[in-house]
Design a protein around this motif. Sequence first.
Motif, PDB file in Angstrom:
ATOM      1  N   GLY A   1      30.225   7.089 -43.754  1.00  0.00           N
ATOM      2  CA  GLY A   1      29.287   9.004 -44.018  1.00  0.00           C
ATOM      3  C   GLY A   1      28.584   7.690 -45.354  1.00  0.00           C
ATOM      4  N   GLU A   2      28.372   9.209 -45.616  1.00  0.00           N
ATOM      5  CA  GLU A   2      28.002   8.769 -47.875  1.00  0.00           C
ATOM      6  C   GLU A   2      29.254   8.411 -48.378  1.00  0.00           C
ATOM      7  N   SER A   3      30.017   8.857 -48.274  1.00  0.00           N
ATOM      8  CA  SER A   3      31.916   8.364 -48.758  1.00  0.00           C
ATOM      9  C   SER A   3      32.564   8.161 -47.257  1.00  0.00           C
ATOM     10  N   SER A   4      33.001   6.561 -47.546  1.00  0.00           N
ATOM     11  CA  SER A   4      33.686   6.104 -47.106  1.00  0.00           C
ATOM     12  C   SER A   4      35.366   6.898 -46.813  1.00  0.00           C
ATOM     13  N   ILE A   5      35.486   6.661 -46.001  1.00  0.00           N
ATOM     14  CA  ILE A   5      37.137   7.677 -46.057  1.00  0.00           C
ATOM     15  C   ILE A   5      38.305   6.371 -45.115  1.00  0.00           C
ATOM     16  N   ALA A   6      39.199   6.578 -45.955  1.00  0.00           N
ATOM     17  CA  ALA A   6      40.122   5.529 -45.337  1.00  0.00           C
ATOM     18  C   ALA A   6      40.639   5.899 -43.771  1.00  0.00           C
ATOM     19  N   LEU A   7      40.910   4.617 -43.369  1.00  0.00           N
ATOM     20  CA  LEU A   7      41.067   5.695 -41.831  1.00  0.00           C
ATOM     21  C   LEU A   7      42.573   5.944 -42.021  1.00  0.00           C
ATOM     22  N   ASP A   8      43.209   5.043 -42.846  1.00  0.00           N
ATOM     23  CA  ASP A   8      45.109   5.638 -42.826  1.00  0.00           C
ATOM     24  C   ASP A   8      44.666   7.587 -43.525  1.00  0.00           C
TER      25      ASP A   8
ATOM     26  N   VAL B   1      23.834   6.579 -42.627  1.00  0.00           N
ATOM     27  CA  VAL B   1      23.823   5.646 -43.565  1.00  0.00           C
ATOM     28  C   VAL B   1      22.711   4.653 -43.688  1.00  0.00           C
ATOM     29  N   VAL B   2      22.078   4.653 -42.862  1.00  0.00           N
ATOM     30  CA  VAL B   2      21.034   3.590 -42.811  1.00  0.00           C
ATOM     31  C   VAL B   2      19.940   4.471 -44.414  1.00  0.00           C
ATOM     32  N   VAL B   3      19.244   5.002 -44.855  1.00  0.00           N
ATOM     33  CA  VAL B   3      18.827   5.106 -45.948  1.00  0.00           C
ATOM     34  C   VAL B   3      20.278   6.519 -47.226  1.00  0.00           C
TER      35      VAL B   3
ATOM     36  N   ILE C   1      19.143  12.261 -36.135  1.00  0.00           N
ATOM     37  CA  ILE C   1      19.311  11.363 -34.267  1.00  0.00           C
ATOM     38  C   ILE C   1      18.471  11.193 -34.215  1.00  0.00           C
ATOM     39  N   GLY C   2      17.395  12.183 -33.376  1.00  0.00           N
ATOM     40  CA  GLY C   2      16.761  11.839 -32.434  1.00  0.00           C
ATOM     41  C   GLY C   2      15.785  10.442 -33.069  1.00  0.00           C
ATOM     42  N   VAL C   3      15.209  10.266 -34.260  1.00  0.00           N
ATOM     43  CA  VAL C   3      14.848   9.450 -34.220  1.00  0.00           C
ATOM     44  C   VAL C   3      15.277   8.237 -34.028  1.00  0.00           C
ATOM     45  N   VAL C   4      16.785   8.219 -35.029  1.00  0.00           N
ATOM     46  CA  VAL C   4      17.683   6.736 -34.099  1.00  0.00           C
ATOM     47  C   VAL C   4      17.650   6.112 -32.639  1.00  0.00           C
ATOM     48  N   THR C   5      17.817   7.407 -32.361  1.00  0.00           N
ATOM     49  CA  THR C   5      18.211   6.986 -30.820  1.00  0.00           C
ATOM     50  C   THR C   5      16.703   6.678 -30.369  1.00  0.00           C
ATOM     51  N   ALA C   6      15.178   6.949 -30.685  1.00  0.00           N
ATOM     52  CA  ALA C   6      14.075   6.683 -30.241  1.00  0.00           C
ATOM     53  C   ALA C   6      13.753   5.208 -30.902  1.00  0.00           C
ATOM     54  N   LEU C   7      14.539   5.124 -32.216  1.00  0.00           N
ATOM     55  CA  LEU C   7      14.009   3.374 -32.930  1.00  0.00           C
ATOM     56  C   LEU C   7      14.477   2.491 -31.719  1.00  0.00           C
ATOM     57  N   ILE C   8      15.594   2.649 -31.037  1.00  0.00           N
ATOM     58  CA  ILE C   8      16.598   1.783 -30.460  1.00  0.00           C
ATOM     59  C   ILE C   8      16.291   1.883 -28.867  1.00  0.00           C
ATOM     60  N   GLY C   9      15.968   3.460 -28.107  1.00  0.00           N
ATOM     61  CA  GLY C   9      15.560   3.619 -27.322  1.00  0.00           C
ATOM     62  C   GLY C   9      14.009   2.766 -26.626  1.00  0.00           C
ATOM     63  N   ALA C  10      13.322   3.279 -27.415  1.00  0.00           N
ATOM     64  CA  ALA C  10      11.911   2.757 -27.594  1.00  0.00           C
ATOM     65  C   ALA C  10      11.194   1.612 -26.694  1.00  0.00           C
ATOM     66  N   PRO C  11      12.129   0.568 -27.584  1.00  0.00           N
ATOM     67  CA  PRO C  11      11.920  -1.095 -27.399  1.00  0.00           C
ATOM     68  C   PRO C  11      12.594  -1.572 -25.980  1.00  0.00           C
TER      69      PRO C  11
END
Length: 350
Positions: free
Chosen positions: A44-51, A318-320, A327-337
């Motif tokens: 996310g905006e601040s990464s957190i260790a998997l541990d 994380v993209v911006v 999230i619909g914007v992200v799926t559209a950017l991938i799904g439309a092509p």
Amino acid sequence: MSNSLVQPVAAPLRRGAMLIRGLRRLGLGFALVVVAILLATATGESSIALDTVLKTLANQLLGTTYELDAIDRGIIWEYRLSRAIVAASCGAALAVCGLILQSLLRNVLVDPYILGISAGASAGAVAVAIAGMGAGVLSMSAGAFLGAVLSFALVVGLARMTGQIILAGIAGAQLFHALSSLMITKSANAEAARGIMFWMLGNLSGVRWDDVALAVPVAVGGVLVAGLYTRALDAFTFGSQSAAALGIAVTRVKVLLIALTALMTAVMVSMVGSIGFVGLVIPHAARYLVGVRHAVLLPASAVMGAVFLVLSDILSRVVVPGQVLPIGVVTALIGAPAFALILIRGARTP
């Protein structure tokens, strides 16, 4: 040894081998979904260790007493984990809905978004939440379900008159999007209007554990119910007449599966808004990987849909830098092509 002695022994062995393969695939699919959820919880905006993520889960689920930063624990448990689980549930449900519709309608270019079911569900949810319809009796999910059913009925009626299911779906979607905008304009103040418009583009920011308690049973239950009809879905890919010849109760099965599709779509839309292209693209990718038999295709679509939407949610955060995209914007950017490639491939196929 004669065939009469071999066959009774070979058949159970084949069934046992198929069961073991099926369990292995389910185990692998579940592991992929879990890994995607853990990745979304740590990113996310601040990464957190998997541990830290694993220790937080151990404290909450197993009663351990690891010492953790209160802010990290709150981000993981109260925000990111519930969000990731709802994203996985939504992705699985929408992918399965798309697969069901493509099989029933024998058209690989349909999904709940294209057919206007998502738009109808959004309009129903807006009617309850913003316009106050239902007099406090209907929940957002119930309003969304009614809107989804009404939209699909309208699209089917128009398709029967015109013979164009895709164009009918686009017309229905535009109509219900317009109705949603009209209700928002008339009934909401400026701040509420901005919030609802952002939600309509697909928004997971507001989901919490109450939403998990609804999303997971609906997604899992919907996939399991659809799994009971994999043989029927195989038959429907060859047409209703072929399905009837194989002993399928065509009308009953169609009504049940369409109602299941409307219910799953409505519940997910009422929580996260309208998210496009998941139900369209994921079944195609699953067919490419595992073939067309629904006994394998359906769980593969569910797993791939879950992983796809969780990864899309990660990208939305994380993209911006410093901003969360719908999230619909992200799926559209991938799904439309991907949709364009499907159209081009279909046009080139003789």
